[in-house]
Design an enzyme around this catalytic site. Structure first.
Site, PDB file in Angstrom:
ATOM      1  N   GLY A 236       0.789  -1.224   0.000  1.00  0.00           N
ATOM      2  CA  GLY A 236       0.000   0.000   0.000  1.00  0.00           C
ATOM      3  C   GLY A 236       0.819   1.272   0.000  1.00  0.00           C
ATOM      4  N   HIS A 237       2.136   1.176   0.016  1.00  0.00           N
ATOM      5  CA  HIS A 237       2.999   2.369   0.118  1.00  0.00           C
ATOM      6  C   HIS A 237       4.105   2.292  -0.922  1.00  0.00           C
ATOM      7  CE1 HIS A 237       5.551   5.463   2.086  1.00  0.00           C
ATOM      8  NE2 HIS A 237       4.421   5.851   2.627  1.00  0.00           N
ATOM      9  N   PHE A 238       3.919   2.536  -2.078  1.00  0.00           N
ATOM     10  CA  PHE A 238       2.724   2.883  -2.829  1.00  0.00           C
ATOM     11  C   PHE A 238       2.603   1.900  -3.975  1.00  0.00           C
ATOM     12  CE2 PHE A 238       4.195   6.885  -0.959  1.00  0.00           C
ATOM     13  CZ  PHE A 238       3.062   7.295  -0.300  1.00  0.00           C
TER      14      PHE A 238
ATOM     15  N   ILE B 130       7.850   2.707  -1.852  1.00  0.00           N
ATOM     16  CA  ILE B 130       8.782   3.560  -1.113  1.00  0.00           C
ATOM     17  C   ILE B 130       8.727   3.154   0.356  1.00  0.00           C
ATOM     18  CG2 ILE B 130       9.314   5.919  -0.377  1.00  0.00           C
ATOM     19  CD1 ILE B 130       8.116   6.886  -3.022  1.00  0.00           C
TER      20      ILE B 130
END
Length: 151
Positions: free
Chosen positions: A53-55, A60
């Protein structure tokens, strides 16, 4: 460069830190001197759960986790400098100042955390920390921790 190098493997780190997967962010200690400094490594893998989820499409390493990795390195330095805690005691992350993020950390990077002891006053110990990838600063901060009985 020191000639008397102290290293710690993951088994020794697990004896010192309460963190476990997926929140253990120190893979190995490269060098340390009790009461002075510690250099540790975090190998950043695309398999880290937060990259989902990041990203999506542009993974990252979250900045707060870079700070957490440096904080875990300070915990190891504290344990190696003043010894293990008494039953019922914990080291608490007590504060952070002057945090700066310089560049992103991505899968495949090897992040080196360098932390140095600054001083202890009124139960708080202050450390300077820097995280590097390929010799370039990705994050720097001043961190405080406190040794205290569990609440």
């Amino acid at each position: 460069m020191t000639t008397n190098t102290h290293t710690l493997q993951i088994e020794e780190i697990l004896e010192l830190l309460p963190h476990r997967f997926p929140f253990l962010l120190v893979d190995r200690v490269l060098d340390f001197e009790e009461g002075r400094f510690l250099r540790a490594v975090k190998n950043v893998s695309v398999n880290e759960p937060f990259f989902q989820g990041h990203f999506p499409g542009k993974p990252i390493f979250p900045g707060v986790l870079i700070l957490e990795a440096m904080a875990q390195a300070t915990g190891i330095l504290a344990f190696k400098s003043v010894g293990k805690l008494e039953p019922g005691e914990l080291y608490y992350f007590a504060g952070i100042d002057e945090a700066r993020f310089k560049r992103p950390v991505v899968p495949g990077d090897q992040m080196i955390m360098e932390v140095t002891f600054e001083k202890t006053r009124r139960g708080l110990t202050r450390f300077k920390g820097v995280a590097l990838v390929d010799g370039k600063v990705v994050c720097e901060a001043t961190m405080m921790c406190a040794r205290s009985r569990e609440a």
